[in-house]
Each structure stands twice: as structure tokens, then as C-alpha cells.
Design a protein around this motif. Structure first.
Motif, PDB file in Angstrom:
ATOM      1  N   ILE A   5     -30.733 -16.994  50.122  1.00 16.18           N
ATOM      2  CA  ILE A   5     -31.019 -16.136  51.272  1.00 16.18           C
ATOM      3  C   ILE A   5     -32.440 -15.619  51.144  1.00 16.18           C
ATOM      4  CG2 ILE A   5     -30.338 -14.098  52.586  1.00 16.18           C
ATOM      5  CD1 ILE A   5     -27.590 -14.281  51.308  1.00 16.18           C
ATOM      6  N   ARG A   6     -33.153 -15.680  52.248  1.00 19.38           N
ATOM      7  CA  ARG A   6     -34.519 -15.137  52.303  1.00 19.38           C
ATOM      8  C   ARG A   6     -34.539 -14.008  53.329  1.00 19.38           C
ATOM      9  NH1 ARG A   6     -39.035 -19.464  52.414  1.00 19.38           N
ATOM     10  NH2 ARG A   6     -40.093 -17.644  51.603  1.00 19.38           N
ATOM     11  N   TYR A   7     -35.293 -12.966  53.010  1.00 19.72           N
ATOM     12  CA  TYR A   7     -35.417 -11.812  53.894  1.00 19.72           C
ATOM     13  C   TYR A   7     -36.884 -11.660  54.281  1.00 19.72           C
ATOM     14  CZ  TYR A   7     -30.937 -10.856  51.662  1.00 19.72           C
ATOM     15  OH  TYR A   7     -29.656 -10.964  51.176  1.00 19.72           O
ATOM     16  N   PHE A   8     -37.124 -11.325  55.538  1.00 15.29           N
ATOM     17  CA  PHE A   8     -38.497 -11.196  56.022  1.00 15.29           C
ATOM     18  C   PHE A   8     -38.732  -9.854  56.711  1.00 15.29           C
ATOM     19  CE2 PHE A   8     -37.685 -15.714  55.770  1.00 15.29           C
ATOM     20  CZ  PHE A   8     -38.849 -16.190  55.169  1.00 15.29           C
ATOM     21  N   ALA A  14     -36.527  -3.145  53.728  1.00 13.86           N
ATOM     22  CA  ALA A  14     -35.346  -2.298  53.563  1.00 13.86           C
ATOM     23  C   ALA A  14     -34.550  -2.665  52.310  1.00 13.86           C
ATOM     24  CB  ALA A  14     -34.449  -2.396  54.802  1.00 13.86           C
ATOM     25  N   LEU A  15     -34.508  -3.961  51.994  1.00 15.92           N
ATOM     26  CA  LEU A  15     -33.725  -4.419  50.842  1.00 15.92           C
ATOM     27  C   LEU A  15     -34.528  -4.448  49.550  1.00 15.92           C
ATOM     28  CD1 LEU A  15     -31.767  -7.354  52.539  1.00 15.92           C
ATOM     29  CD2 LEU A  15     -31.011  -5.003  52.154  1.00 15.92           C
ATOM     30  N   ALA A  16     -35.837  -4.295  49.689  1.00  5.00           N
ATOM     31  CA  ALA A  16     -36.740  -4.318  48.527  1.00  5.00           C
ATOM     32  C   ALA A  16     -36.620  -5.620  47.738  1.00  5.00           C
ATOM     33  CB  ALA A  16     -36.506  -3.113  47.621  1.00  5.00           C
ATOM     34  N   LYS A  17     -36.381  -6.697  48.470  1.00  8.68           N
ATOM     35  CA  LYS A  17     -36.359  -8.031  47.850  1.00  8.68           C
ATOM     36  C   LYS A  17     -36.632  -9.065  48.931  1.00  8.68           C
ATOM     37  CE  LYS A  17     -32.037  -7.771  46.451  1.00  8.68           C
ATOM     38  NZ  LYS A  17     -30.743  -8.130  45.841  1.00  8.68           N
ATOM     39  N   SER A  18     -37.221 -10.170  48.530  1.00  9.36           N
ATOM     40  CA  SER A  18     -37.541 -11.212  49.506  1.00  9.36           C
ATOM     41  C   SER A  18     -36.539 -12.361  49.493  1.00  9.36           C
ATOM     42  CB  SER A  18     -38.948 -11.756  49.269  1.00  9.36           C
ATOM     43  OG  SER A  18     -39.036 -12.333  47.979  1.00  9.36           O
ATOM     44  N   SER A  19     -35.749 -12.467  48.428  1.00 12.16           N
ATOM     45  CA  SER A  19     -34.782 -13.555  48.374  1.00 12.16           C
ATOM     46  C   SER A  19     -33.738 -13.284  47.299  1.00 12.16           C
ATOM     47  CB  SER A  19     -35.480 -14.890  48.096  1.00 12.16           C
ATOM     48  OG  SER A  19     -36.059 -14.869  46.812  1.00 12.16           O
ATOM     49  N   GLU A  20     -32.667 -14.034  47.391  1.00 13.53           N
ATOM     50  CA  GLU A  20     -31.630 -13.997  46.363  1.00 13.53           C
ATOM     51  C   GLU A  20     -30.726 -15.206  46.549  1.00 13.53           C
ATOM     52  OE1 GLU A  20     -28.546 -10.919  46.664  1.00 13.53           O
ATOM     53  OE2 GLU A  20     -29.293 -10.493  48.674  1.00 13.53           O
ATOM     54  N   SER A  21     -30.025 -15.563  45.497  1.00 11.31           N
ATOM     55  CA  SER A  21     -28.996 -16.605  45.558  1.00 11.31           C
ATOM     56  C   SER A  21     -27.649 -15.918  45.470  1.00 11.31           C
ATOM     57  CB  SER A  21     -29.147 -17.583  44.396  1.00 11.31           C
ATOM     58  OG  SER A  21     -30.340 -18.302  44.528  1.00 11.31           O
ATOM     59  N   VAL A  22     -26.700 -16.373  46.280  1.00  9.26           N
ATOM     60  CA  VAL A  22     -25.375 -15.760  46.275  1.00  9.26           C
ATOM     61  C   VAL A  22     -24.287 -16.816  46.256  1.00  9.26           C
ATOM     62  CG1 VAL A  22     -26.159 -13.688  47.501  1.00  9.26           C
ATOM     63  CG2 VAL A  22     -25.228 -15.587  48.788  1.00  9.26           C
ATOM     64  N   GLU A  23     -23.172 -16.454  45.649  1.00  5.19           N
ATOM     65  CA  GLU A  23     -21.945 -17.244  45.735  1.00  5.19           C
ATOM     66  C   GLU A  23     -21.132 -16.646  46.867  1.00  5.19           C
ATOM     67  OE1 GLU A  23     -20.614 -19.870  44.110  1.00  5.19           O
ATOM     68  OE2 GLU A  23     -22.322 -20.153  42.775  1.00  5.19           O
ATOM     69  N   THR A  24     -20.671 -17.477  47.776  1.00  5.32           N
ATOM     70  CA  THR A  24     -19.924 -16.968  48.915  1.00  5.32           C
ATOM     71  C   THR A  24     -18.855 -17.959  49.349  1.00  5.32           C
ATOM     72  OG1 THR A  24     -20.111 -16.155  51.195  1.00  5.32           O
ATOM     73  CG2 THR A  24     -21.592 -17.927  50.559  1.00  5.32           C
ATOM     74  N   ASN A  25     -17.844 -17.432  50.000  1.00  3.77           N
ATOM     75  CA  ASN A  25     -16.824 -18.259  50.641  1.00  3.77           C
ATOM     76  C   ASN A  25     -16.992 -18.237  52.154  1.00  3.77           C
ATOM     77  OD1 ASN A  25     -15.481 -19.071  48.265  1.00  3.77           O
ATOM     78  ND2 ASN A  25     -14.465 -17.086  48.169  1.00  3.77           N
TER      79      ASN A  25
END
Length: 83
Positions: A5-8, A14-25
Motif C-alpha cells: 500500500i502506498r499513501y500520498f 496523516a499516517l506519517a508513512k508513505s508505504s507499507e506491506s500488509v497481509e489481508t483477506n
């Protein structure tokens, strides 16, 4: 499945991060957004329902009904305005 996931712009701020990897269903972007909102602050505020947030799936603007696949890249960003 694992997705990135990338955030712009204001969402990233607001999230204080530009990206992350997540496990999801989550099977769709809508369900993924709801999963992130359920994390609570600051996700709940940045991605709240009723807030104008655009989404892209593998670098293509997509509706919330778009289906996720393993290895997908999702982006969240505010609408862009111009003048």
C-alpha cells in the motif's frame, strides 16, 4: 494475501508513512479500506467513509469494487485540484 500500500499527499501526512506491506483477506478495495479504518487512529481519520479519498490498484484508478490479488499494489490519495 500480501499486498503493498502506498499513501500520498494528505493521506501520507496523516499516517506519517508513505508505504507499507500488509497481509489481508480483503477481496476488494472497499474491504481493504474498511480493514484499515478499523485499525483506529490515524487510519480512521485519514480514510474515513464520507471523506474524499481516491484509490488505485496496480497504478490504475479503480472503484472500491475492484478485486485484490496477491502481490497487488494499492494507492490511497486525496482528489487533485487544479486552477
Amino acid at each position: 494475501m500480501k499486498i503493498s500500500i502506498r499513501y500520498f499527499a494528505s493521506v501520507r501526512e496523516a499516517l506519517a508513512k508513505s508505504s507499507e506491506s500488509v497481509e489481508t483477506n480483503a477481496e476488494t478495495l472497499a474491504v481493504l479500506r474498511d480493514e484499515l479504518i478499523a485499525r483506529g487512529a490515524p487510519y480512521a481519520e485519514a480514510l474515513a467513509r464520507g471523506k474524499a479519498v481516491r484509490m488505485a490498484l496496480d497504478q490504475v484508478m479503480s472503484a472500491e469494487s475492484a478485486r485484490l490479488v496477491d502481490g497487488a499494489e494499492v494507492a490511497f490519495f486525496p482528489p487533485v485540484t487544479g486552477g
